[in-house]
Design an enzyme around this catalytic site. Structure first.
Site: not given
Ligand SMILES: [Zn+2]
Length: 195
Positions: A9, A101, A143
């Site tokens: 990310d 995601k 994350c």
């Protein structure tokens, strides 16, 4: 033994000036690029994940006008918006695969994502019989942690390269790293050099 790098990310919304900007995010983008360029061939696979949300729903309560910053967050990383793009300092040519995601639901682990062709991250790793994985990216305490814990639960030897991550808060990062270590993961406090 095959080794993969998972870049979690590193997107505009998670770096300075973004909807959920993390201090140090832009530097991490540049440092990951520099690290990969300095060690070509170190990784058998390099995979990047992106948070990729539906702009028409609250994504299962993940978006909120009054976010608690634990289970709900301001709107971020809506598919195809500027904020969902990779940070410009991150060289996408270095990636073998991308997984996305969070479509319509809160996904923290990159292992919940899939490629455009519908391959899960685990499917991707199996193409090269990966058993070792290094995890970097944003945010260390969310994350990155969730992705490392998933990798460990799947039996992968897992290391988090701490200087190539950026965290939301010093308090939660401490707990996050302890959780990864308790699950059998390794925390590298220095970027691995030549070997
Ligand atoms: Zn999200």
């Amino acid at each position: 033994m095959a080794l993969a790098l998972l870049v979690v990310d590193v997107q505009r919304d998670f770096t300075e000036g973004g909807a959920l900007g993390v201090e140090g995010g832009a530097q991490v983008a540049q440092d990951i690029t520099d690290y990969l360029r300095a060690h070509p061939g170190r990784y058998d696979l390099v995979i990047a994940s992106r948070d990729w949300h539906d702009g028409k729903t609250d994504n299962g309560g993940h978006f909120s006008d009054q976010p608690d910053f634990v289970d709900s967050w301001p709107v971020h990383c809506v598919a195809k918006t500027n904020g969902a793009k990779f940070h410009p300092a991150l060289d996408q040519d270095l990636f073998d695969y991308e997984v996305r995601k969070g479509w319509g639901k809160p996904d923290y682990s990159a292992f919940q994502g899939e490629t455009e062709d519908g391959m899960s991250l685990l499917d991707v790793l199996r193409t090269r019989e990966i058993d070792d994985i290094d995890v970097v990216g944003i945010a260390t305490d969310h994350c990155v942690k969730a992705s490392a814990l998933s990798a460990l639960s799947l039996g992968l030897h897992t290391r988090v390269i701490l200087p190539l991550t950026a965290a939301v808060s010093p308090d939660t990062v401490h707990e996050a790293l302890a959780e990864v270590e308790d699950a059998g993961g390794e925390i590298l406090t220095e970027v691995p050099g030549a070997n």
